[in-house]
Design an enzyme around this catalytic site. Structure first.
Site, PDB file in Angstrom:
ATOM      1  N   SER A 241      -3.750  -3.077   8.478  1.00 26.22           N
ATOM      2  CA  SER A 241      -4.834  -3.032   7.507  1.00 26.22           C
ATOM      3  C   SER A 241      -4.480  -2.079   6.378  1.00 26.22           C
ATOM      4  CB  SER A 241      -6.124  -2.587   8.173  1.00 26.22           C
ATOM      5  OG  SER A 241      -6.058  -1.210   8.471  1.00 26.22           O
ATOM      6  N   LYS A 242      -5.388  -2.032   5.429  1.00 26.24           N
ATOM      7  CA  LYS A 242      -5.186  -1.249   4.219  1.00 26.24           C
ATOM      8  C   LYS A 242      -4.743   0.181   4.490  1.00 26.24           C
ATOM      9  CE  LYS A 242      -8.465  -2.736   1.343  1.00 26.24           C
ATOM     10  NZ  LYS A 242      -9.576  -2.791   0.399  1.00 26.24           N
TER      11      LYS A 242
END
Length: 472
Positions: A241-242
RNA sequence: GGCCCCAUCGUCUAGUGGUUAGGACGCCGGCCUCUCACGUCGGUAACCCGGGUUCGAAUCCCGGUGGGGUCGCCA
């Protein structure tokens, strides 16, 4: 006998960037379509009006274009198809497969918390299933009536047979109170309407599939085949994820990666073909298919992307293409402004491709050869421009000046000749020359350096270097 | 927590009952060499644990452990 034509789709939601996991899903679908001579559909799942912006959609197109994933149909925007979903939802209400629910989000949240506190399954309790009378002031949602008993079987093309008890599933919302459809509904309607034959997506959708299967059944539709690829994990083993950084596709473009290298690395994350690792695109299309896709989650190896895949694809890329890319990179960074057809570009690519893992590294390597001023590295000067180098550099300059031409072969011949004449190793001459020419002891081969610099500059710098050596 | 999925070097993986468990990235060392690289040669390093099945299990079965996913009027 007649197999329906293969049709797959990539259906991202516009989140503002293209995630590596999404990119891999897009690549798998695209390769699957190309391998089987099928059709690749692009569909934007922008049913959530809060999050969707035109800019976010553009980012998807840009990433797809950069990766080279061209689509045959679409892009279809779900936001433009709300009327269709509404009609379909009403059909289900009419047939009794769905019903209106007047429970408010606040009530649902409260019940969920309570269920959790009592360690019960927090699923919707179905209390509006038989309710017919509206609640004043409350806009209802439309919910799907999911069976309470029995089990649902999915023959997944990657995960194998997966079975889930229906009691785990709850009555999901098809249409929100504001009339907007939800993902689990639009995905079913569209995959059916668009004739999708295989839904190939991330395993985070696996549990949704069981709910979706019931919707297909309620419509009397034949569901497509499903294939769920295990997720790409970050170095901490959590879903990528980010917060892991370096997760946006376009960031790799900006950091000097070749799209085919990223594609190669991403494909290899979950798919393999024996010991083969480096695959040009046509080779991937030829080989890629579902049976060779594994079902274990994988951690994306950022280091190997740079050290192996990008380095290898830089070695494979045509010189003209790299020259163009290098030219753009140099200009973008303000290192140098060359014409696209500047002959030095090809020379630089020849000299640098084997020592560059990214285009940024290539630009780093090119910069000193293009600079007007020599940037002196003190250690290199100390080591190679000692006083005894002065005479060597002068002799080399004289020899080069007398040479009939200044091509790479001629230059090398001059170096070799001088070395032979003095019974010295080439390094005794090339290293001082390199430092005199560039100020540094590390660079592409000396013949490439001289060819890029050109005769006049080479002679001038050699003589200036000689003076510096004599003085030092 | 319920349900579901997964498990070979640090990482990506090959392997489908009998292999000195192979390759690649990384790391270490040799060779090549005008530097750095490239290339090349060699080394380091793995079958999660416990039960079965079998003459024989990395491979098949069961259990455990560990990791992941999912349980929204997000997708």
């Amino acid at each position: 006998m007649t197999q329906p034509k293969v049709r797959v789709r990539f259906a991202p939601s516009p989140t503002g960037y293209m995630h590596l996991g999404n990119a891999r899903t897009a690549i798998y679908n695209w390769l699957y379509a190309r391998h089987h001579g099928g059709s690749f559909v692009l569909r934007i799942e922008d049913t959530d009006r809060e999050r969707s912006t035109q800019g976010a959609v553009e980012v998807i197109y840009e990433a797809m274009r950069w990766l080279g994933l061209d689509w045959d149909e679409g892009p279809f925007l779900q936001s433009e198809r709300f009327e269709l979903y509404r009609r379909r939802a009403e059909e289900l209400v009419a047939s009794g497969a769905a019903y209106r629910c007047w429970c408010t989000p606040e009530e649902l949240e409260q019940r969920r918390q309570q269920a959790l506190a009592e360690k019960r399954n927090p699923k919707y309790d179905g209390r509006c299933r038989d309710r017919k009378e509206p609640r004043p002031g409350v806009e209802p949602v439309i919910r799907f009536r999911t069976p309470d008993t029995g089990e649902t079987v999915l023959e997944d093309r990657i995960q194998g047979r997966v079975v889930t008890p229906n009691e785990e599933l709850d009555d999901l919302v098809l249409l929100r109170a504001d009339g907007a459809p939800t993902y689990n509904f639009t995905v079913v309607v569209d995959d059916h309407e668009m004739g999708v034959t295989l839904v190939l997506r991330g395993a985070d959708h696996l549990s949704n599939t069981f709910r979706q299967l019931h919707i297909y059944r309620a419509f009397g539709w034949e569901p497509p085949a499903f294939a769920h690829q295990s997720l790409i994990l970050g170095p901490d083993r959590a879903k990528l994820s980010k917060r892991h950084g370096a997760v946006s596709v376009l960031q790799y473009r900006d950091e000097g990666y070749l799209p085919e290298a990223l594609v190669n690395a991403l494909v290899r994350c979950g798919w393999s073909h024996g010991d083969e690792e480096v695959f040009p695109l046509p080779r991937l299309i030829e080989l890629f298919d579902l049976p060779a896709v594994g079902n274990a989650p994988a951690i994306f190896d950022f280091e190997k992307l740079r050290n192996k895949y990008n380095a290898e694809h830089i070695k494979l890329a045509p010189r003209e293409r790299l020259a163009g890319l290098l030219c753009e990179t140099l200009a973008r960074r303000g290192d140098a402004n060359l014409q696209a057809d500047d002959p030095r570009l090809g020379l630089l690519v020849d000299g640098l491709r084997e020592r560059s893992r990214t285009l940024l590294e290539m630009a780093d390597g090119a910069k000193p050869l293009l600079a007007e001023e020599v940037a002196w590295d003190a250690a290199a000067v100390r080591k190679h421009l000692k006083s005894d180098a002065a005479e060597v550099l002068r002799a080399l300059a004289d020899r080069l000046e007398a040479a009939p031409s200044f091509g790479r072969e001629a230059v090398l011949a001059a170096l070799d000749g001088l070395a032979a004449e003095r019974g010295a190793k080439l390094g005794k001459i090339a290293q001082p020359a390199r430092v005199a020419l560039l100020g540094t002891a590390v660079s592409p081969p000396i013949d490439v350096v001289m060819a890029v610099l050109g005769r006049d500059r080479v002679l001038a710098r050699l003589r200036a270097g000689a003076e510096r050596a004599a003085a030092g």
